[in-house]
Structures are given as C-alpha cells and as structure tokens.
Design an enzyme around this catalytic site. Structure first.
Site, PDB file in Angstrom:
ATOM      1  N   ARG A 162      -5.692 -26.290 -26.582  1.00 48.38           N
ATOM      2  CA  ARG A 162      -4.983 -27.460 -27.455  1.00 48.38           C
ATOM      3  C   ARG A 162      -4.002 -28.124 -26.688  1.00 48.38           C
ATOM      4  O   ARG A 162      -3.344 -27.664 -25.904  1.00 48.38           O
ATOM      5  CB  ARG A 162      -4.455 -26.603 -28.434  1.00 48.38           C
ATOM      6  CG  ARG A 162      -5.355 -26.096 -29.888  1.00 48.38           C
ATOM      7  CD  ARG A 162      -4.904 -25.483 -30.814  1.00 48.38           C
ATOM      8  NE  ARG A 162      -3.434 -25.860 -31.387  1.00 48.38           N
ATOM      9  CZ  ARG A 162      -2.881 -25.212 -32.302  1.00 48.38           C
ATOM     10  NH1 ARG A 162      -3.452 -24.063 -32.817  1.00 48.38           N
ATOM     11  NH2 ARG A 162      -1.780 -25.398 -32.773  1.00 48.38           N
ATOM     12  N   ARG A 173       7.824 -27.264 -30.621  1.00 46.75           N
ATOM     13  CA  ARG A 173       7.112 -26.713 -31.946  1.00 46.75           C
ATOM     14  C   ARG A 173       8.346 -25.389 -32.107  1.00 46.75           C
ATOM     15  O   ARG A 173       8.248 -25.169 -33.407  1.00 46.75           O
ATOM     16  CB  ARG A 173       5.703 -26.341 -31.569  1.00 46.75           C
ATOM     17  CG  ARG A 173       4.939 -27.431 -31.679  1.00 46.75           C
ATOM     18  CD  ARG A 173       3.490 -27.164 -31.134  1.00 46.75           C
ATOM     19  NE  ARG A 173       2.879 -26.102 -31.736  1.00 46.75           N
ATOM     20  CZ  ARG A 173       1.987 -25.300 -31.183  1.00 46.75           C
ATOM     21  NH1 ARG A 173       1.908 -25.519 -29.900  1.00 46.75           N
ATOM     22  NH2 ARG A 173       1.464 -24.208 -31.720  1.00 46.75           N
TER      23      ARG A 173
HETATM   24  P1  ADP Z   1       0.518 -22.892 -34.674  1.00 46.13           P
HETATM   25  O1  ADP Z   1      -0.258 -22.303 -33.907  1.00 46.13           O
HETATM   26  O2  ADP Z   1       1.665 -23.322 -34.101  1.00 46.13           O
HETATM   27  O3  ADP Z   1       1.115 -21.981 -35.984  1.00 46.13           O
HETATM   28  P2  ADP Z   1      -0.953 -24.642 -36.176  1.00 46.13           P
HETATM   29  O4  ADP Z   1      -2.287 -24.525 -35.773  1.00 46.13           O
HETATM   30  O5  ADP Z   1      -0.898 -23.714 -37.498  1.00 46.13           O
HETATM   31  O6  ADP Z   1      -0.225 -24.108 -35.329  1.00 46.13           O
HETATM   32  O7  ADP Z   1      -0.706 -26.146 -36.673  1.00 46.13           O
HETATM   33  C1  ADP Z   1      -0.878 -27.193 -35.692  1.00 46.13           C
HETATM   34  C2  ADP Z   1      -0.160 -28.401 -36.203  1.00 46.13           C
HETATM   35  O8  ADP Z   1      -0.648 -28.951 -37.161  1.00 46.13           O
HETATM   36  C3  ADP Z   1       1.630 -28.110 -36.147  1.00 46.13           C
HETATM   37  O9  ADP Z   1       2.236 -28.145 -35.047  1.00 46.13           O
HETATM   38  C4  ADP Z   1       1.855 -29.238 -37.156  1.00 46.13           C
HETATM   39  O10 ADP Z   1       1.842 -30.601 -36.408  1.00 46.13           O
HETATM   40  C5  ADP Z   1       0.587 -29.523 -38.065  1.00 46.13           C
HETATM   41  N1  ADP Z   1       0.670 -28.623 -39.162  1.00 46.13           N
HETATM   42  C6  ADP Z   1      -0.025 -27.414 -39.662  1.00 46.13           C
HETATM   43  N2  ADP Z   1       0.420 -26.933 -41.010  1.00 46.13           N
HETATM   44  C7  ADP Z   1       1.276 -27.847 -41.072  1.00 46.13           C
HETATM   45  C8  ADP Z   1       2.122 -27.773 -42.455  1.00 46.13           C
HETATM   46  N3  ADP Z   1       2.270 -26.896 -43.263  1.00 46.13           N
HETATM   47  N4  ADP Z   1       3.130 -28.756 -42.303  1.00 46.13           N
HETATM   48  C9  ADP Z   1       3.283 -29.841 -41.749  1.00 46.13           C
HETATM   49  N5  ADP Z   1       2.493 -29.866 -40.524  1.00 46.13           N
HETATM   50  C10 ADP Z   1       1.560 -28.765 -40.296  1.00 46.13           C
END
Ligand code: ADP
Ligand code: ADP
Ligand code: ZN
Length: 216
Positions: A162, A173
């Site tokens: 990613r 993040r």
């Molecule tokens: P992680 O592995 O950091 O938990 P995710 O795959 O859940 O990552 O999320 C990747 C990206 O998608 C986040 O960094 C954000 O930009 C966006 N995203 C995901 N869920 C949300 C949310 N609930 N609110 C806002 N942005 C989100």
C-alpha cells in the site's frame, strides 16, 4: 450474533483479526479502508475523492465514510449474521453518528475491542504489510509470508505494498490516530463498552487471546 467495533492504531491487527473471527463465526466484516481502496481501484467518484486524503495519511471526511458505513450496515445479512466494524469510527463525531445510525436501523453495538500494540511493532507490521491486488488478502513479509514470494496463496494474484504503508506516511497515520482516534477510548470506556485486548502476539496466538477475552 454479537456486533463489534474493532479499534486500534494502524497495524494493530484489526483487519487480520476481523477476517479470522468473521470466518469462524460468520459476521459480516465491514472495513472502511477496504471499501475505500475498492472504490479507488474502480476509479469511482468516491475513490477519486478519497485518494488524496489516504495518500497523505489523513482521514477521509466524516460525511464520506459515514455514508459508506450506513449503506454497509443496513442489510438483512448484517441483521442475521452480526457485524465487525473495522476502522470505523475513527473520530468522536463518527462515533456519535454511528450511535444514531445503529438506532435508526435497529442494531445494537455489543463491544468495542481495543487492540493494544507498542509503536515499534506497529511500524514493523505496517512497513512489511503486503496486499493481494486481486482479492485483498493481507500478508506480512516476515510474520505471515505467502508460500511463494509476492504471490497470493488464495488466488494466485500478485502482492503489492500500500502506498500509505511507506515509513513517512505511517508516521503521519500514527500521529493522526493519536490525535483524532484515541479520544474514542474514553468515549467507549464511559459507555461500558470497551474491552482492551493485548495485540502483540503472532497471528494465531493473538486470535486465541481475542477469543478468550470475548469468552468465545
Ligand atoms: P489501517 O491499516 O491504518 O487501519 P485502513 O485500511 O483502515 O488503515 O484505512 C486506510 C485509510 O483509509 C486511512 O488512513 C484513512 O485515510 C481512510 N479511512 C479508513 N477508515 C476511515 C474512517 N473511519 N474515517 C476516515 N478515514 C478513513
Ligand atoms: P490493521 O487492520 O489494524 O491496520 P492488519 O491486520 O492489516 O492491521 O495487520 C498489519 C500487518 O501486520 C499485516 O501485514 C498483517 O499480516 C500483520 N499482522 C497482523 N496481525 C498480526 C499478528 N497478530 N502477528 C503478526 N503479524 C500480524
Ligand atoms: Zn489473492
């Protein structure tokens, strides 16, 4: 069937544990990150809107993700099988909105599971994470490598990293998590819904710890 929110910093294992529990017990796994990545892959308007936020390591605006979640939860499948919300909510306004949505669709949140993992391990997990381009399966170059390098065990698809798992974006993040998502811990603790689960163990041991804490 119980309904869960899985909470924790990026790399805590929310996606991995969601997949394992959903496979074992039949929950519908709702990952806002997975949905947003699918929209980006399909190059939809929503995907185009989300991309710049995701690539910068920032949160996508609340209205955008809230609409996705409402659509995903308001289904007969969720009502019969229960849900695991993975990566939502991530801000206090999102949590308040979720309360209202659940009321409206007559669903109840039973537990919020907080996966606790130290910063150093989070960074190792995130920078070694690899995803299948075809089916979205998640691997790790050291902890859960595929049988053949860069090839998905499940579907033969090729694996990629990613773009937001680069060291600089990971740092951003984690900062965003600390600033915007950590306040949810107190929010759910005060409602008596929070369950803290140590998340530092390897995949199968970690799943056993989760099941033990949930009395499953
Ligand atoms: P992680 O592995 O950091 O938990 P995710 O795959 O859940 O990552 O999320 C990747 C990206 O998608 C986040 O960094 C954000 O930009 C966006 N995203 C995901 N869920 C949300 C949310 N609930 N609110 C806002 N942005 C989100
Ligand atoms: P999150 O959804 O919280 O961002 P993931 O489930 O995607 O986290 O896990 C991040 C990375 O760490 C992935 O590469 C995954 O394979 C790996 N991983 C997840 N859980 C464990 C675990 N318990 N032990 C070792 N590696 C793990
Ligand atoms: Zn695959």
């Amino acid at each position: 069937m119980a309904n869960y929110v899985f909470l924790g910093p990026p790399g805590a294992g929310k996606g991995t544990m969601s997949e394992m529990l959903a496979e074992r017990d039949g929950h519908v796994h709702v990952s806002t990150g997975d949905i947003l990545r699918a929209e980006m892959k399909a190059d939809t308007d929503l995907g185009q809107q989300a991309r710049s936020y995701i690539d910068a390591g920032h949160l996508v605006p609340d209205e955008v993700v809230a609409a996705i979640v409402t659509k995903a939860l308001d289904t007969d499948e969720v009502r019969t099988r229960g849900f695991i919300l993975d990566g939502y909510p991530r801000t206090v306004p999102q949590a308040k909105r979720l309360d209202a949505t659940l009321d409206a669709v007559k669903l109840q949140l039973d537990r919020v599971v907080l996966f606790e993992v130290g910063q150093e391990l989070l960074i190792k997990r995130l920078t070694g994470r690899r995803i299948c381009r075809e089916c979205g399966a998640v691997y790790h170059v050291c902890f859960t490598p595929p049988k053949q390098a860069d090839v998905c065990d499940k579907c033969g698809g090729s694996l990629y990293q990613r773009s937001d798992d680069s060291p600089e974006t990971v740092r951003e993040r984690l900062r965003v998590y600390h600033e915007q998502t950590e306040p949810l811990i107190a929010y759910y603790e005060s409602r008596g819904l929070l369950l803290r689960v140590p998340g530092h163990q390897r995949k199968h041991a970690g799943f056993a710890v989760l099941c033990e804490h949930l009395h499953l």
